[in-house]
Enzyme design. Structure first.
Site, PDB file in Angstrom:
ATOM      1  N   HIS A  99       0.840  -1.196   0.000  1.00 18.25           N
ATOM      2  CA  HIS A  99       0.000   0.000   0.000  1.00 18.25           C
ATOM      3  C   HIS A  99       0.877   1.249   0.000  1.00 18.25           C
ATOM      4  CE1 HIS A  99      -3.225  -2.710   0.961  1.00 18.25           C
ATOM      5  NE2 HIS A  99      -2.616  -3.093   2.046  1.00 18.25           N
ATOM      6  N   GLU A 110      -1.483  -0.494   8.148  1.00 18.87           N
ATOM      7  CA  GLU A 110      -2.350  -1.507   8.731  1.00 18.87           C
ATOM      8  C   GLU A 110      -1.599  -2.343   9.746  1.00 18.87           C
ATOM      9  OE1 GLU A 110      -3.268  -3.364   4.833  1.00 18.87           O
ATOM     10  OE2 GLU A 110      -2.622  -5.245   5.715  1.00 18.87           O
ATOM     11  N   HIS A 141       3.427  -7.455   1.631  1.00 13.96           N
ATOM     12  CA  HIS A 141       2.780  -8.336   2.602  1.00 13.96           C
ATOM     13  C   HIS A 141       1.711  -9.197   1.952  1.00 13.96           C
ATOM     14  CE1 HIS A 141       0.197  -4.754   2.453  1.00 13.96           C
ATOM     15  NE2 HIS A 141      -0.801  -5.557   2.768  1.00 13.96           N
ATOM     16  N   ARG A 146      -1.166  -4.697  -6.299  1.00 12.51           N
ATOM     17  CA  ARG A 146      -0.939  -6.133  -6.316  1.00 12.51           C
ATOM     18  C   ARG A 146       0.325  -6.448  -7.108  1.00 12.51           C
ATOM     19  NH1 ARG A 146      -6.125  -7.722  -8.316  1.00 12.51           N
ATOM     20  NH2 ARG A 146      -7.049  -7.341  -6.294  1.00 12.51           N
TER      21      ARG A 146
HETATM   22 ZN    ZN Z   1      -2.869  -4.954   2.926  1.00  9.99          ZN
END
Ligand code: ZN
Length: 310
Positions: free
Chosen positions: A97, A115, A172, A192
């Site tokens: 991200h 996150e 991740h 992605r």
């Molecule tokens: Zn994520």
């Protein structure tokens, strides 16, 4: 205000989802491929509704817009946080991200995403990906081009109770056999890198290699685990994380906890067990918001919960 705002989860069916959210929390899930329950969300792709009380039926984004006093006058166009329970029956794609600065410029003013994950349950031998082993961007680019994923990715074994911080720029992936709670900035911007060559519905999901290369931090920097547990009479309190965007704690209550809500607002998600909060029943899977000025909440029972605030 002395009213607890209980929220209804929004479920998301995913190619990698399963039935773990029903098995673990007792939720009525929409299908056997349910990957996520967005339990505190004002995101347009899944805006939680208030379950009961003065604001019954309103969405969290509506409250944020129309009733800002509930949030202690906290600022911003959009509600800042997003909390999900995630059940991965299959591997999630390898992703990354952006931070706020990159997302603002490249994603129409969207937020970046910081996150973190707390593992609730997992299969024996389950693992997760956090970070990569390339020393330079050139090496990273080459390893991605040559699809040397096993050499590149940092795979870590997991156990219930493990906790991971995923700052923006961290490669991740949640992998199969994992049930976790994710607390994050309110953002859905995901780049992605690799999707295991899967073809859901006959075609591969889109990759975002250019953006991913822009935002991946190189070399990977390991986040310091700042967790600390305090043993109190009636409960244990574990400090999980304080990043620039949110703070989260976990409480394991044996008998009772007096919780002082002095933040602009406090999110509360029940991970396990059942009990009461100021006389109202709460159980595993419930999520709620304690508004500004709520003051002291008396929680009783044998239960575990996570709290988060900005
Ligand atoms: Zn994520």
């Amino acid at each position: 205000m002395r009213e607890i705002i209980r929220l209804e989860p929004v479920f998301k069916q995913m190619v990698w989802g399963g039935s773990g959210l029903r098995d673990y929390f007792g939720y009525e899930i929409p299908g056997e491929d349910t990957g996520e329950a967005w339990v505190v969300s004002a995101h347009p792709q899944g805006d939680c509704r208030v379950a009961e009380g003065s604001f019954e039926g309103k969405t969290l984004s509506q409250l944020w817009k129309e009733e800002r006093a509930l949030f202690g006058g906290a600022e911003g166009e959009e509600f800042p946080l997003l909390v999900k329970f995630i059940d991965a029956k299959e591997d999630l794609s390898i992703q990354v991200h952006p931070d706020d600065a990159y997302a603002r410029v490249h994603e129409n003013g969207a937020r970046g995403k910081y996150e973190c994950w707390y593992i609730l349950d997992c299969a024996k031998g389950a693992d997760i990906i956090v970070g990569h082993k390339a020393r330079t961007k050139e090496e990273l680019e080459q390893m991605i081009r040559e699809e040397r994923w096993e050499d590149l990715l940092h795979v870590r074994p997991i156990h219930p109770g493990d906790f991971f911080q995923i700052p923006p720029g961290t490669v991740h992936a949640i992998r199969k056999g994992t049930l976790l709670i994710e607390i994050q900035q309110n953002s859905a911007v995901t780049y992605r890198l690799y999707d295991y060559g899967r073809m859901p519905g006959g075609k591969p999901r889109e990759l975002h290699l250019t953006q991913a290369m822009d935002v991946i931090r190189c070399p990977h920097e390991e986040s310091q685990d700042g967790r600390k547990t305090f043993h109190e009479e009636g409960y244990d309190r574990t400090f999980l994380i304080a990043c620039p965007f949110f703070t989260a704690e976990k409480y394991d209550i044996r008998t009772a906890l007096s919780l002082d809500q002095e933040d602009p607002f406090l999110l509360l998600c029940v991970l396990d067990g059942e009990g009461t909060i100021d006389g109202g029943k709460i159980k595993k899977g419930d999520s709620m918001l304690l508004p500004a000025g709520y003051g002291r909440a008396e929680i009783k029972g044998a239960l575990s919960l996570v709290t988060a605030h900005i």
